[in-house]
Design an enzyme around this catalytic site. Structure first.
Site, PDB file in Angstrom:
ATOM      1  N   HIS A  49      -7.111  -2.069  14.914  1.00  0.00           N
ATOM      2  CA  HIS A  49      -7.392  -1.344  13.802  1.00  0.00           C
ATOM      3  C   HIS A  49      -7.086  -2.506  12.533  1.00  0.00           C
ATOM      4  O   HIS A  49      -7.933  -2.441  11.423  1.00  0.00           O
ATOM      5  CB  HIS A  49      -6.323  -0.226  13.811  1.00  0.00           C
ATOM      6  CG  HIS A  49      -6.310   0.588  12.628  1.00  0.00           C
ATOM      7  ND1 HIS A  49      -6.747   1.865  12.580  1.00  0.00           N
ATOM      8  CD2 HIS A  49      -5.726   0.380  11.347  1.00  0.00           C
ATOM      9  CE1 HIS A  49      -6.490   2.393  11.270  1.00  0.00           C
ATOM     10  NE2 HIS A  49      -5.983   1.594  10.589  1.00  0.00           N
ATOM     11  N   GLU A  50      -5.875  -3.010  12.592  1.00  0.00           N
ATOM     12  CA  GLU A  50      -5.614  -3.802  11.283  1.00  0.00           C
ATOM     13  C   GLU A  50      -6.555  -4.773  11.156  1.00  0.00           C
ATOM     14  O   GLU A  50      -7.179  -5.374  10.092  1.00  0.00           O
ATOM     15  CB  GLU A  50      -4.350  -4.195  11.372  1.00  0.00           C
ATOM     16  CG  GLU A  50      -3.167  -3.360  11.560  1.00  0.00           C
ATOM     17  CD  GLU A  50      -3.283  -2.036  10.493  1.00  0.00           C
ATOM     18  OE1 GLU A  50      -3.932  -2.219   9.522  1.00  0.00           O
ATOM     19  OE2 GLU A  50      -2.877  -0.935  10.799  1.00  0.00           O
ATOM     20  N   GLU A  69       0.973  -1.121  -0.005  1.00  0.00           N
ATOM     21  CA  GLU A  69      -0.045  -0.116  -0.068  1.00  0.00           C
ATOM     22  C   GLU A  69       0.712   1.206   0.024  1.00  0.00           C
ATOM     23  O   GLU A  69       1.942   1.197   0.827  1.00  0.00           O
ATOM     24  CB  GLU A  69      -0.858  -0.006   1.119  1.00  0.00           C
ATOM     25  CG  GLU A  69      -2.099   1.036   1.101  1.00  0.00           C
ATOM     26  CD  GLU A  69      -2.740   1.008   2.107  1.00  0.00           C
ATOM     27  OE1 GLU A  69      -4.046   1.622   2.021  1.00  0.00           O
ATOM     28  OE2 GLU A  69      -2.782   0.792   3.078  1.00  0.00           O
ATOM     29  N   GLY A 127       3.082   2.007  10.770  1.00  0.00           N
ATOM     30  CA  GLY A 127       2.929   1.212  11.961  1.00  0.00           C
ATOM     31  C   GLY A 127       2.595  -0.126  11.731  1.00  0.00           C
ATOM     32  O   GLY A 127       3.012  -1.350  12.576  1.00  0.00           O
ATOM     33  N   ALA A 128       1.642  -0.290  11.082  1.00  0.00           N
ATOM     34  CA  ALA A 128       1.092  -1.880  10.723  1.00  0.00           C
ATOM     35  C   ALA A 128       0.542  -1.615   9.378  1.00  0.00           C
ATOM     36  O   ALA A 128      -0.018  -0.551   8.952  1.00  0.00           O
ATOM     37  CB  ALA A 128       0.076  -2.341  11.712  1.00  0.00           C
TER      38      ALA A 128
HETATM   39  N1  BES Z   1      -3.032   0.742   5.995  1.00  0.00           N
HETATM   40  C1  BES Z   1      -2.557   1.488   6.964  1.00  0.00           C
HETATM   41  C2  BES Z   1      -0.999   1.538   6.743  1.00  0.00           C
HETATM   42  C3  BES Z   1      -0.537   2.567   5.689  1.00  0.00           C
HETATM   43  C4  BES Z   1      -1.028   3.675   5.450  1.00  0.00           C
HETATM   44  C5  BES Z   1       0.257   1.918   4.649  1.00  0.00           C
HETATM   45  C6  BES Z   1      -0.419   4.520   4.230  1.00  0.00           C
HETATM   46  C7  BES Z   1       0.694   2.800   3.417  1.00  0.00           C
HETATM   47  C8  BES Z   1       0.111   3.842   3.426  1.00  0.00           C
HETATM   48  C9  BES Z   1      -2.666   0.854   8.457  1.00  0.00           C
HETATM   49  O1  BES Z   1      -4.080   0.291   8.226  1.00  0.00           O
HETATM   50  C10 BES Z   1      -2.764   1.675   9.208  1.00  0.00           C
HETATM   51  O2  BES Z   1      -3.454   2.763   9.316  1.00  0.00           O
HETATM   52  N2  BES Z   1      -1.828   1.955  10.116  1.00  0.00           N
HETATM   53  C11 BES Z   1      -1.447   2.824  11.072  1.00  0.00           C
HETATM   54  C12 BES Z   1      -1.528   2.153  12.567  1.00  0.00           C
HETATM   55  C13 BES Z   1      -2.965   2.436  12.871  1.00  0.00           C
HETATM   56  C14 BES Z   1      -2.984   1.841  14.406  1.00  0.00           C
HETATM   57  C15 BES Z   1      -3.559   4.082  13.091  1.00  0.00           C
HETATM   58  C16 BES Z   1      -0.091   3.442  10.862  1.00  0.00           C
HETATM   59  O3  BES Z   1       0.889   2.658   9.910  1.00  0.00           O
HETATM   60  O4  BES Z   1       0.079   4.327  11.624  1.00  0.00           O
HETATM   61 ZN    ZN Z   2      -5.606   1.468   8.617  1.00  0.00          ZN
END
Ligand code: BES
Ligand code: ZN
Length: 862
Positions: free
Chosen positions: A316-317, A146, A280-281
């Site tokens: 979240h994930e 992503e 973060g994930a």
């Molecule tokens: N889908 C996102 C991660 C992401 C965002 C990948 C933008 C590539 C580009 C994931 O679901 C997400 O939101 N991760 C958050 C952590 C969450 C607990 C808020 C993150 O990575 O900060």
């Molecule tokens: Zn997310």
């Protein structure tokens, strides 16, 4: 003639912008990918062999798909099964568009075609696509696709709506394992000596950005929930830290199975911590990947905020497995459907698991921060055009997460939990394994609830900004007016400043009223206000009470309002200062009225706003006066708060917040305690009050000596505990002496720091008043090295941090520098930072006299 010219210019602008051209031309439907990947971790390369089953809408000579940093060896197209019908393609690359075009001598017929592709690619160190992650022991091959990086790992129709099924096979070293979206179905030696090949089961129909695989010696702990095998995995040395994650995932999986009324769609679920990870994930279908600090918990570490962060990230994930993976936004402009939902849902699931954590009040605090950002004139609507990879990546911001999450929570609060859930269930069922748009969601919600959800959501999703609801006593009742709320000082007031929203106004203890745009110029009459005008702080709006209503509401604050409502009262009063509609002195009086407030959350918001007064409005001398007043008022409050034998998390946090604030305000007793505690921590001795440990170290470091610096540097460079390392690195950024600041900046760019952490360290130093000038000088001088170490999110992080300055001189430097040096960001990123600086400059000019006279008054009558 003039009109025509204008039309042509507008048309020219639209086309020259060229962004639309980044999309694939269409006419091709991918149905199935079969992928075999052979990574060479030592040489940082991989080979791929791929077949894609596609359906052509019409006969064609050319097929375009996405590819970036891919070298094509051969491409063929086959119609049906006969080899005779196969044709070799000539391949042309367009690196700008990240596309490849296959041209065929003979026209391909409409209908099913199979593309057969042999290619090679690189295992990069940029934390995207198929990349290398390293520990001291070895290298790992892992993926992050992503938003638009699947195309770096396999040529693909890399757009979210182009869903297909996937068969992934990995050819890896004999001693290694691999993990992917689905379960392995075969593991066979070969194709050459010393290797084995793992083939994974066919996935459901899914988007390319959710495909994932990992290669190395990951180890997992295992559990089971609702018939699904769940594993939490890490590099072998960290397997003991996966237990907490497994417990959280088990709870969440069951919770979502119940809530959505649709069972988790895959046969297994893996959660894997990766040593190098930019976000973060990431919610890859069935194969969720994490930064180590977002998944792993040391059993001995009882830090509540760490547990909360991990639990919420998992919740979240996991919610994305339904919202995002099963049903996917048709295009990135609706990415809030993923991120806003997951933000809202992570709280719901976590609150159900740990009701004692006070998650809803955390949400009220987060909303304050989001509304502050959204009050800037360069904010954007939740649903916003995003075409280029940079525009798409930048959409993952406070608005897409925080605002969309808050709007969803507001609507749920208004229509009721059960009606809202029915709407979601209908939406998911209707679009499972497919894609959807904002309209699909709010139409489903409107039908399920019988409330005009579509009108409310459209007004909040398609319009930028926050509404301000002004309330005044009128006759026996109250009158409400609305308009857009803007922080003062931004250069350009948007033409949309006269916007209006359809807002569910929910008063505590009274039914909600729908404020509609038609009444934006005229007041709406409401019944008299019994308490707060934003019940449970669920509404996404700022409230302004005209006197004497304000006195009435503030008067009931400690007694009559909930924690969330006190948060929004403090937040609104501070926001009105920033909008030039309130006097900073009045705000400070409110803070001191609340000094006995028992909630850590209310207190931490109030104190962080006072901190902003100190850093953005006050002079050095003012700061000394404010510190003295803080000490006079709050030292007795802290002194009266002995550590009880059994302490609630909130009580502990309140003590910690007061302790830290008083330390910053140079309270001699607190500073002495902090020093003693820090010495004990470094001597590995037990603390009488471990709650204050982090705050003590934070305080001791600002004035810490070289010996302390070196000890923290050792921890930051050598510890195997990712969270401890993170904390040590954060501590390094807080030392204030010039030679230590210089050392930390060099450290951030050195090999001792992973590229995932490098720009965050620099951003932290750009954000703090005490270090920002030196950090800015350094960033400008070391730009090429910064870029070399950068990941795809680094540029945006640094540009955003540069928005923390507060002088005309720095603003102009920031503008000049980033106009000349590409940070890989879209123009909006810089505009937002410059606006923040302008807002701060304006705030200082507007409130300095008010602060001065408040201080004078205080010194006369304390
Ligand atoms: N889908 C996102 C991660 C992401 C965002 C990948 C933008 C590539 C580009 C994931 O679901 C997400 O939101 N991760 C958050 C952590 C969450 C607990 C808020 C993150 O990575 O900060
Ligand atoms: Zn997310």
């Amino acid at each position: 003639m003039i009109l025509l010219r204008r039309a042509l210019i507008i048309l020219g602008l639209l086309c020259s912008n060229g962004a639309q051209a980044q999309r694939l031309p269409g006419g091709v439907r991918p149905e199935h990918y079969a992928l075999t990947l052979t990574p060479d971790l030592a040489k940082a390369r991989f080979t791929g062999s791929e077949t894609i089953d596609i359906v052509l809408d019409a006969p064609a000579n050319r097929i375009s798909l996405n590819a970036a940093e891919i070298e094509f060896q051969s491409v063929r197209a086959r119609v049906g099964d006969s080899i005779a019908s196969s044709q070799i393609a000539t391949v042309t690359l367009d690196p700008e568009k990240q596309q490849a075009t296959f041209a065929f001598a003979k026209e391909l017929p409409a209908g099913p075609i199979t593309l057969e592709i042999a290619y090679t690619g690189i295992l990069n160190d940029k934390l995207r696509g198929f990349y290398l992650s390293r520990t001291r022991q070895r290298a790992y091959g892992v993926t992050q696709f992503e938003s638009t990086d699947a195309r770096r790992a396999f040529p693909s129709f890399d757009e979210p709506a182009l869903k297909a099924t996937f068969n992934v096979s990995l050819v890896i070293e004999a001693g290694d394992t691999a993990i992917s979206n689905t379960q392995p179905i075969s593991d066979t030696p070969g194709p050459v000596a010393g290797k084995h090949t793992i083939a994974f089961a066919t996935t459901p129909k899914m988007s390319t950005y959710l495909v994932a695989w990992l290669v190395g010696d990951f180890q997992c702990s295992e559990g089971k929930q609702d018939g699904i095998k769940i594993r939490a995995c890490a590099t072998p040395d960290k397997i003991a830290m996966t237990k907490f994650a497994l417990d959280a995932a088990k709870w969440d999986l069951h919770y979502y199975n119940q809530y959505f009324g649709i069972r988790y769609p895959l046969a297994k679920l893996d959660l894997i911590a990766i040593p190098d990870f930019d976000a973060g994930a990431m919610e890859n279908f069935g194969c969720i990947t994490f930064r180590e600090t977002d998944l792993l918990i040391d059993k001995k570490d009882d830090d509540l905020s760490a547990r909360k962060q991990v639990a919420e990230t998992i919740a979240h994930e996991l919610s994305h497995q339904w919202f995002g993976d099963l049903v996917t936004p048709a295009w990135w402009n609706d990415i809030w459907l993923n991120e806003g939902f997951a933000t809202w849902m992570e709280s719901k699931a976590t609150a159900s698991w740990k009701p004692q954590w006070g998650v809803p009040d955390d949400d009220a605090l987060d909303k304050e921060h989001t509304m502050d950002r959204d009050a800037s004139s360069s904010t954007h609507a939740i649903r916003t055009r995003a075409e280029t990879p940079a525009e798409i990546d930048e959409l993952f911001d406070d608005i897409t997460y925080g605002k969309a999450g808050a709007v969803i929570a507001m609507v749920e609060h208004w229509v009721g939990e059960e009606a809202f859930r029915k709407g979601l269930q209908a939406y998911l069922a209707a679009h499972a394994y497919g894609s959807a748009t904002a309209e699909d969601l709010w139409d489903a919600e409107t039908r399920a609830s019988g409330f005009p959800v579509d009108r409310v959501m459209r007004s909040f999703v398609d319009q930028p900004g926050v509404p301000l609801v002004t309330l005044a006593n009128a006759g026996a009742g109250v009158q409400a007016l609305q308009r857009r709320f803007l922080i003062a000082g931004t250069s350009s007031v948007p033409s949309s400043a006269k916007q209006a929203w359809t807002i569910p106004l929910c008063f505590t203890g009274q039914p909600c009223t729908l404020l509609i745009p038609a009444t934006s110029d005229a007041a709406t009459n409401l019944p008299p206000l019994k308490s707060d005008a934003n019940a449970e702080s669920k509404g996404y709006y700022r409230t302004e009470y005209l006197p004497p209503l304000l006195e009435q509401v503030e008067g009931t604050a400690s007694a009559g309002l909930s924690v969330a409502e006190r948060i929004s009262l403090v937040g609104d009063q501070w926001a009105l200062v920033r909008a030039g509609q309130n006097d900073v002195g009045k705000f400070l009086n409110l803070v001191f009225t609340l000094k006995q407030d028992p909630s850590a959350k209310v207190m931490s918001l109030a104190l962080s706003d006072v901190d902003t007064v100190e850093s953005e409005i006050a002079t050095e001398e003012d700061r000394r006066s404010i510190d003295a007043i803080l000490r006079r008022n709050f030292s007795p409050v802290l002194a009266a708060m002995d550590k009880p034998r059994r302490e609630s998390p909130d009580h502990a946090q309140l003590r910690e917040a007061l302790f830290e604030m008083l330390g910053h305000a140079h309270d001699p007793g607190v500073l002495a305690d902090a020093e003693t505690m820090t010495q004990r921590i470094f001597a590995k001795k037990k603390l009488a009050d471990p709650t204050l440990a982090d705050a003590a170290v934070a305080l001791a470091t600002t004035t810490g000596d070289a010996a302390m610096y070196d000890r923290l540097m050792k921890v930051a460079s050598n510890t195997a505990d990712p969270r401890l390392q993170q904390e040590a690195m954060n501590s390094l950024t807080r030392f204030e002496s010039a030679d230590m600041v210089a050392k930390t900046l060099d450290f951030a760019l050195s090999n001792a720091v992973r590229s995932q952490d490098s720009s965050t360290l620099m951003a932290q130093m750009l954000e703090r008043r005490q270090t920002q000038d030196q950090a800015w000088e350094y960033v400008q001088q070391h730009w090429p090295e910064i870029l070399r170490k950068a990941t795809s999110s680094s540029g945006a992080r640094i540009v955003a941090a540069a928005g923390s300055f507060c002088t005309v001189e720095r603003r102009d430097e920031v503008a000049l520098f980033f106009r000349g040096h590409d940070a890989g960001t879209s123009p909006r990123a810089l505009r937002q930072s410059l606006d923040r600086i302008n807002e701060c400059i304006h705030l200082r000019a507007a409130q300095e006299p008010a602060l001065r006279s408040w201080l004078q008054q205080k010194s006369v009558s304390p």
